[in-house]
Enzyme design. Structure first.
Site, PDB file in Angstrom:
ATOM      1  N   ASN A 104       0.835  -1.209   0.000  1.00  0.00           N
ATOM      2  CA  ASN A 104       0.000   0.000   0.000  1.00  0.00           C
ATOM      3  C   ASN A 104       0.869   1.257   0.000  1.00  0.00           C
ATOM      4  O   ASN A 104       1.865   1.329   0.716  1.00  0.00           O
ATOM      5  CB  ASN A 104      -0.921  -0.003   1.205  1.00  0.00           C
ATOM      6  CG  ASN A 104      -1.859  -1.197   1.181  1.00  0.00           C
ATOM      7  OD1 ASN A 104      -1.994  -1.851   0.152  1.00  0.00           O
ATOM      8  ND2 ASN A 104      -2.475  -1.487   2.302  1.00  0.00           N
ATOM      9  N   VAL A 105       0.433   2.220  -0.771  1.00  0.00           N
ATOM     10  CA  VAL A 105       1.176   3.479  -0.870  1.00  0.00           C
ATOM     11  C   VAL A 105       0.473   4.573  -0.066  1.00  0.00           C
ATOM     12  O   VAL A 105       0.887   5.726  -0.091  1.00  0.00           O
ATOM     13  CB  VAL A 105       1.332   3.909  -2.360  1.00  0.00           C
ATOM     14  CG1 VAL A 105       2.132   2.876  -3.137  1.00  0.00           C
ATOM     15  CG2 VAL A 105      -0.029   4.151  -3.027  1.00  0.00           C
ATOM     16  N   HIS A 121       5.967  -0.681  -2.561  1.00  0.00           N
ATOM     17  CA  HIS A 121       5.600   0.051  -3.789  1.00  0.00           C
ATOM     18  C   HIS A 121       5.707   1.568  -3.648  1.00  0.00           C
ATOM     19  O   HIS A 121       5.124   2.296  -4.436  1.00  0.00           O
ATOM     20  CB  HIS A 121       4.177  -0.330  -4.226  1.00  0.00           C
ATOM     21  CG  HIS A 121       4.084  -1.716  -4.807  1.00  0.00           C
ATOM     22  ND1 HIS A 121       2.902  -2.415  -4.906  1.00  0.00           N
ATOM     23  CD2 HIS A 121       5.040  -2.525  -5.328  1.00  0.00           C
ATOM     24  CE1 HIS A 121       3.134  -3.598  -5.465  1.00  0.00           C
ATOM     25  NE2 HIS A 121       4.418  -3.689  -5.723  1.00  0.00           N
ATOM     26  N   CYS A 157      14.008  21.582 -11.504  1.00  0.00           N
ATOM     27  CA  CYS A 157      14.176  21.802 -12.951  1.00  0.00           C
ATOM     28  C   CYS A 157      12.866  22.171 -13.636  1.00  0.00           C
ATOM     29  O   CYS A 157      12.840  22.362 -14.852  1.00  0.00           O
ATOM     30  CB  CYS A 157      14.778  20.558 -13.601  1.00  0.00           C
ATOM     31  SG  CYS A 157      13.619  19.184 -13.717  1.00  0.00           S
TER      32      CYS A 157
HETATM   33  P1  OAD Z   1      -6.033  -5.693  -5.024  1.00  0.00           P
HETATM   34  O1  OAD Z   1      -7.043  -4.624  -5.272  1.00  0.00           O
HETATM   35  O2  OAD Z   1      -5.506  -6.448  -6.199  1.00  0.00           O
HETATM   36  O3  OAD Z   1      -6.654  -6.786  -4.033  1.00  0.00           O
HETATM   37  C1  OAD Z   1      -7.300  -6.413  -2.861  1.00  0.00           C
HETATM   38  C2  OAD Z   1      -7.626  -7.672  -2.095  1.00  0.00           C
HETATM   39  O4  OAD Z   1      -8.195  -7.296  -0.853  1.00  0.00           O
HETATM   40  C3  OAD Z   1      -8.619  -8.624  -2.761  1.00  0.00           C
HETATM   41  O5  OAD Z   1      -8.074  -9.943  -2.751  1.00  0.00           O
HETATM   42  C4  OAD Z   1      -9.864  -8.539  -1.866  1.00  0.00           C
HETATM   43  O6  OAD Z   1     -10.537  -9.804  -1.766  1.00  0.00           O
HETATM   44  C5  OAD Z   1      -9.237  -8.186  -0.536  1.00  0.00           C
HETATM   45  N1  OAD Z   1     -10.117  -7.485   0.409  1.00  0.00           N
HETATM   46  C6  OAD Z   1     -11.148  -6.633   0.191  1.00  0.00           C
HETATM   47  N2  OAD Z   1     -11.655  -6.171   1.348  1.00  0.00           N
HETATM   48  C7  OAD Z   1     -10.923  -6.729   2.350  1.00  0.00           C
HETATM   49  C8  OAD Z   1     -10.931  -6.647   3.777  1.00  0.00           C
HETATM   50  N3  OAD Z   1     -11.827  -5.875   4.426  1.00  0.00           N
HETATM   51  N4  OAD Z   1     -10.012  -7.372   4.457  1.00  0.00           N
HETATM   52  C9  OAD Z   1      -9.104  -8.150   3.822  1.00  0.00           C
HETATM   53  N5  OAD Z   1      -9.042  -8.268   2.477  1.00  0.00           N
HETATM   54  C10 OAD Z   1      -9.936  -7.573   1.754  1.00  0.00           C
HETATM   55  O7  OAD Z   1      -4.869  -5.013  -4.157  1.00  0.00           O
HETATM   56  P2  OAD Z   1      -3.351  -5.459  -4.001  1.00  0.00           P
HETATM   57  O8  OAD Z   1      -3.233  -6.944  -3.924  1.00  0.00           O
HETATM   58  O9  OAD Z   1      -2.793  -4.650  -2.907  1.00  0.00           O
HETATM   59  O10 OAD Z   1       0.421  -1.668  -7.323  1.00  0.00           O
HETATM   60  O11 OAD Z   1      -2.760  -4.964  -5.370  1.00  0.00           O
HETATM   61  C11 OAD Z   1      -1.422  -5.154  -5.641  1.00  0.00           C
HETATM   62  C12 OAD Z   1      -0.856  -3.988  -6.388  1.00  0.00           C
HETATM   63  O12 OAD Z   1      -1.598  -3.780  -7.579  1.00  0.00           O
HETATM   64  C13 OAD Z   1      -0.958  -2.651  -5.666  1.00  0.00           C
HETATM   65  O13 OAD Z   1       0.091  -2.429  -4.759  1.00  0.00           O
HETATM   66  C14 OAD Z   1      -0.903  -1.685  -6.776  1.00  0.00           C
HETATM   67  C15 OAD Z   1      -1.861  -2.352  -7.722  1.00  0.00           C
HETATM   68  O14 OAD Z   1      -1.773  -2.001  -9.022  1.00  0.00           O
HETATM   69  C16 OAD Z   1       1.062  -0.523  -7.522  1.00  0.00           C
HETATM   70  O15 OAD Z   1       0.618   0.547  -7.183  1.00  0.00           O
HETATM   71  C17 OAD Z   1       2.383  -0.709  -8.176  1.00  0.00           C
END
Ligand code: OAD
Length: 247
Positions: A104-105, A121, A157
């Site tokens: 998370n950012v 990230h 810049c």
């Molecule tokens: P995603 O949006 O891909 O996945 C979010 C996950 O959270 C899903 O598996 C949901 O089922 C789960 N979820 C939803 N609500 C929840 C809750 N209350 N408790 C627990 N889990 C829950 O997000 P990330 O896996 O973080 O990259 O995505 C990975 C990367 O893709 C991010 O860091 C970002 C994005 O593009 C960059 O910014 C480079």
């Protein structure tokens, strides 16, 4: 095992000396009102993250990309850490072997007071010069909401500034990778609120498992591979329950 038994079996592994590493994703911030990238509510103006968070998209249309980040910055600025962030922050203060690796950012783990956070990230609150005029690793903080100018400019810049986050196709910062590598030598690795689709972050738990860690996924819609235990539930509820059993 029913969910309560699963939670008990993880809590049984807790001790002040145990090395716990927690890998988090956007689901941890969902209860704070920050939309996840995938799934319901994950889209902004029908764009997918993969279409916006790339160097190519930025070169083509920096304003649209910045509008997306500005939208997220506004949501995050209005949000507060939830129970999941708070529990992890508390554990980070109690356990000397605790490390949090977050994709998370949004900075909500830090705002909750978590120690030992590795920002895999980057941070949406940091900016960098697109042309790297201050050197490739130089970033500056800018927490202004809204930003006075879109796209923002480099103070040195006047070239285009970019968000201080890792985009698709970009490498993870080598120091960050090294620190994460070390944190994968752990006893327990919790994988919380991530779809485990984006590499290399999605591969971290598998490395910890190869090294002997016990891997637990916490997600209402679990999907990670190579885990030892799945707890299908929301981060804020499952971690909250675990914490109430620990203390
Ligand atoms: P995603 O949006 O891909 O996945 C979010 C996950 O959270 C899903 O598996 C949901 O089922 C789960 N979820 C939803 N609500 C929840 C809750 N209350 N408790 C627990 N889990 C829950 O997000 P990330 O896996 O973080 O990259 O995505 C990975 C990367 O893709 C991010 O860091 C970002 C994005 O593009 C960059 O910014 C480079």
């Amino acid at each position: 095992m029913n969910p309560e038994e699963s939670i008990d079996s993880v809590v049984a592994r807790w001790s002040a000396q145990a090395r716990w590493t927690v890998v988090t994703g956007a689901g941890v911030s969902a209860a704070s009102g920050v939309p996840t990238f995938r799934g319901a509510g994950g889209l902004w103006r029908s764009f997918r993250a993969e279409e916006l968070a790339t160097p190519e998209a930025f070169r083509r249309d920096p304003r649209t990309v910045w509008e997306w980040y500005e939208w997220r910055r506004q949501l995050i600025a209005a949000a507060a850490p939830n129970r999941a962030h708070e529990v992890l922050a508390d554990w980070s203060r109690r356990q000397s072997g605790f490390t949090l690796i977050t994709q998370n950012v949004d900075g909500l783990h830090e705002r909750a007071g978590t120690r030992n956070v590795i920002r895999f990230h980057g941070s949406i609150w940091e900016l960098g010069c697109l042309e790297s005029c201050r050197g490739p690793a130089r970033r500056w903080n800018d927490g202004r909401v809204p930003l006075p100018e879109l796209p923002p400019r480099c103070p040195d810049c006047s070239g285009l500034a970019r968000p201080g986050v890792v985009w698709f196709g970009e490498p993870i910062d080598p120091d960050t990778l090294l620190q994460s590598e070390r944190a994968l030598d752990c006893d327990v690795c919790l994988v919380v609120g991530t779809s485990s689709l984006v590499y290399p972050a999605a591969g971290l738990a598998a490395v910890a498992r190869e090294r002997g860690a016990f891997i637990v996924e916490i997600n209402p819609e679990p999907g990670a591979s190579d885990v030892d235990l799945v707890i299908a539930g929301k981060a804020e509820e499952v971690l909250g329950r675990m914490d109430s059993l620990i203390h």
